[in-house]
Design a protein around this motif. Structure first.
Motif, PDB file in Angstrom:
ATOM      1  N   GLY A 256      12.279   8.998  22.000  1.00 21.66           N
ATOM      2  CA  GLY A 256      13.563   9.678  21.835  1.00 21.66           C
ATOM      3  C   GLY A 256      13.917  10.584  22.992  1.00 21.66           C
ATOM      4  O   GLY A 256      13.383  10.449  24.091  1.00 21.66           O
ATOM      5  N   LYS A 257      14.813  11.537  22.704  1.00 22.61           N
ATOM      6  CA  LYS A 257      15.282  12.509  23.698  1.00 22.61           C
ATOM      7  C   LYS A 257      14.725  13.884  23.343  1.00 22.61           C
ATOM      8  O   LYS A 257      14.642  14.238  22.171  1.00 22.61           O
ATOM      9  N   PHE A 258      14.383  14.663  24.393  1.00 21.62           N
ATOM     10  CA  PHE A 258      13.721  15.942  24.192  1.00 21.62           C
ATOM     11  C   PHE A 258      14.137  16.949  25.249  1.00 21.62           C
ATOM     12  O   PHE A 258      14.474  16.578  26.365  1.00 21.62           O
ATOM     13  N   THR A 259      14.039  18.226  24.873  1.00 20.82           N
ATOM     14  CA  THR A 259      13.975  19.297  25.852  1.00 20.82           C
ATOM     15  C   THR A 259      12.712  20.094  25.537  1.00 20.82           C
ATOM     16  O   THR A 259      12.276  20.172  24.381  1.00 20.82           O
ATOM     17  N   VAL A 260      12.115  20.646  26.567  1.00 22.40           N
ATOM     18  CA  VAL A 260      10.983  21.547  26.404  1.00 22.40           C
ATOM     19  C   VAL A 260      11.288  22.755  27.277  1.00 22.40           C
ATOM     20  O   VAL A 260      11.734  22.610  28.417  1.00 22.40           O
ATOM     21  N   GLY A 261      11.142  23.961  26.701  1.00 24.87           N
ATOM     22  CA  GLY A 261      11.603  25.103  27.459  1.00 24.87           C
ATOM     23  C   GLY A 261      10.904  26.399  27.132  1.00 24.87           C
ATOM     24  O   GLY A 261      10.000  26.467  26.300  1.00 24.87           O
ATOM     25  N   VAL A 262      11.402  27.422  27.810  1.00 25.51           N
ATOM     26  CA  VAL A 262      10.890  28.783  27.693  1.00 25.51           C
ATOM     27  C   VAL A 262      12.085  29.723  27.546  1.00 25.51           C
ATOM     28  O   VAL A 262      13.110  29.540  28.196  1.00 25.51           O
ATOM     29  N   MET A 263      11.929  30.713  26.657  1.00 19.51           N
ATOM     30  CA  MET A 263      12.954  31.748  26.490  1.00 19.51           C
ATOM     31  C   MET A 263      12.305  33.106  26.645  1.00 19.51           C
ATOM     32  O   MET A 263      11.236  33.357  26.085  1.00 19.51           O
ATOM     33  N   GLU A 264      12.956  33.967  27.403  1.00 16.64           N
ATOM     34  CA  GLU A 264      12.495  35.338  27.561  1.00 16.64           C
ATOM     35  C   GLU A 264      13.070  36.197  26.429  1.00 16.64           C
ATOM     36  O   GLU A 264      13.986  35.769  25.728  1.00 16.64           O
ATOM     37  N   PRO A 265      12.538  37.410  26.258  1.00 20.84           N
ATOM     38  CA  PRO A 265      13.027  38.286  25.187  1.00 20.84           C
ATOM     39  C   PRO A 265      14.541  38.486  25.265  1.00 20.84           C
ATOM     40  O   PRO A 265      15.127  38.583  26.343  1.00 20.84           O
ATOM     41  N   GLY A 266      15.162  38.523  24.086  1.00 25.17           N
ATOM     42  CA  GLY A 266      16.598  38.727  23.976  1.00 25.17           C
ATOM     43  C   GLY A 266      17.126  38.070  22.722  1.00 25.17           C
ATOM     44  O   GLY A 266      16.367  37.600  21.873  1.00 25.17           O
ATOM     45  N   GLU A 267      18.434  38.038  22.610  1.00 29.46           N
ATOM     46  CA  GLU A 267      19.107  37.362  21.502  1.00 29.46           C
ATOM     47  C   GLU A 267      20.042  36.333  22.124  1.00 29.46           C
ATOM     48  O   GLU A 267      20.932  36.688  22.896  1.00 29.46           O
ATOM     49  N   TRP A 268      19.834  35.061  21.776  1.00 32.36           N
ATOM     50  CA  TRP A 268      20.516  33.960  22.433  1.00 32.36           C
ATOM     51  C   TRP A 268      21.168  33.047  21.386  1.00 32.36           C
ATOM     52  O   TRP A 268      20.527  32.648  20.423  1.00 32.36           O
ATOM     53  N   THR A 269      22.429  32.701  21.603  1.00 28.02           N
ATOM     54  CA  THR A 269      23.156  31.801  20.704  1.00 28.02           C
ATOM     55  C   THR A 269      23.390  30.475  21.410  1.00 28.02           C
ATOM     56  O   THR A 269      23.767  30.450  22.581  1.00 28.02           O
ATOM     57  N   PHE A 270      23.171  29.385  20.672  1.00 29.00           N
ATOM     58  CA  PHE A 270      23.309  28.040  21.222  1.00 29.00           C
ATOM     59  C   PHE A 270      24.181  27.176  20.327  1.00 29.00           C
ATOM     60  O   PHE A 270      24.141  27.308  19.103  1.00 29.00           O
ATOM     61  N   GLU A 271      24.932  26.292  20.929  1.00 31.05           N
ATOM     62  CA  GLU A 271      25.701  25.270  20.226  1.00 31.05           C
ATOM     63  C   GLU A 271      24.882  23.987  20.252  1.00 31.05           C
ATOM     64  O   GLU A 271      24.375  23.599  21.299  1.00 31.05           O
ATOM     65  N   ALA A 272      24.761  23.338  19.111  1.00 32.70           N
ATOM     66  CA  ALA A 272      24.025  22.076  19.017  1.00 32.70           C
ATOM     67  C   ALA A 272      25.030  20.963  18.740  1.00 32.70           C
ATOM     68  O   ALA A 272      25.480  20.812  17.606  1.00 32.70           O
ATOM     69  N   PRO A 273      25.397  20.180  19.748  1.00 28.73           N
ATOM     70  CA  PRO A 273      26.385  19.123  19.537  1.00 28.73           C
ATOM     71  C   PRO A 273      25.852  17.948  18.715  1.00 28.73           C
ATOM     72  O   PRO A 273      26.623  17.161  18.180  1.00 28.73           O
ATOM     73  N   MET A 274      24.523  17.831  18.605  1.00 29.05           N
ATOM     74  CA  MET A 274      23.924  16.766  17.798  1.00 29.05           C
ATOM     75  C   MET A 274      22.750  17.348  17.027  1.00 29.05           C
ATOM     76  O   MET A 274      22.342  18.478  17.272  1.00 29.05           O
ATOM     77  N   ARG A 275      22.195  16.572  16.099  1.00 31.18           N
ATOM     78  CA  ARG A 275      21.070  17.059  15.293  1.00 31.18           C
ATOM     79  C   ARG A 275      19.860  17.293  16.195  1.00 31.18           C
ATOM     80  O   ARG A 275      19.537  16.490  17.058  1.00 31.18           O
ATOM     81  N   GLU A 276      19.205  18.437  15.960  1.00 30.16           N
ATOM     82  CA  GLU A 276      17.992  18.744  16.722  1.00 30.16           C
ATOM     83  C   GLU A 276      17.019  19.525  15.860  1.00 30.16           C
ATOM     84  O   GLU A 276      17.401  20.115  14.854  1.00 30.16           O
TER      85      GLU A 276
END
Length: 93
Positions: free
Chosen positions: A22-42
């Motif tokens: 399938g399709k994937f992202t793998v990532g890192v987030m630093e401290p904070g508050e982050w909002t994301f839009e998900a255009p497809m199921r994840e």
């Protein structure tokens, strides 16, 4: 081919790829508050750390730890609140 994503002035970074699973992202987030839009199921799978999550349509925060995941339906947003750097894997369809 491996793609790169950067959000919030580099505080959130990920690599995206696809393979026979399938399709994937793998990532890192630093401290904070982050909002994301998900255009497809994840599915957001936490690899390292913990985060508080508020999904669209809810006023409630839920805490997830390492190895836990939550699902986001397509065309929805979610907010994560992080107090220490985390790592995640995100399969999507």
């Amino acid at each position: 081919m491996i793609g790169q994503n950067e959000h919030y002035d580099g505080h959130v970074r990920s690599l995206e790829f696809a393979n026979e699973q399938g399709k994937f992202t793998v990532g890192v987030m630093e401290p904070g508050e982050w909002t994301f839009e998900a255009p497809m199921r994840e599915w957001m799978r936490l690899i390292l750390g913990s985060w508080d999550v508020r999904q669209q349509g809810s006023d409630e925060w839920k805490t997830y730890g390492e190895g836990e995941q939550f699902q986001v339906e397509g065309d929805e947003s979610f907010t994560v609140r992080i107090s220490d750097t985390i790592a995640y894997l995100c399969p999507y369809t």
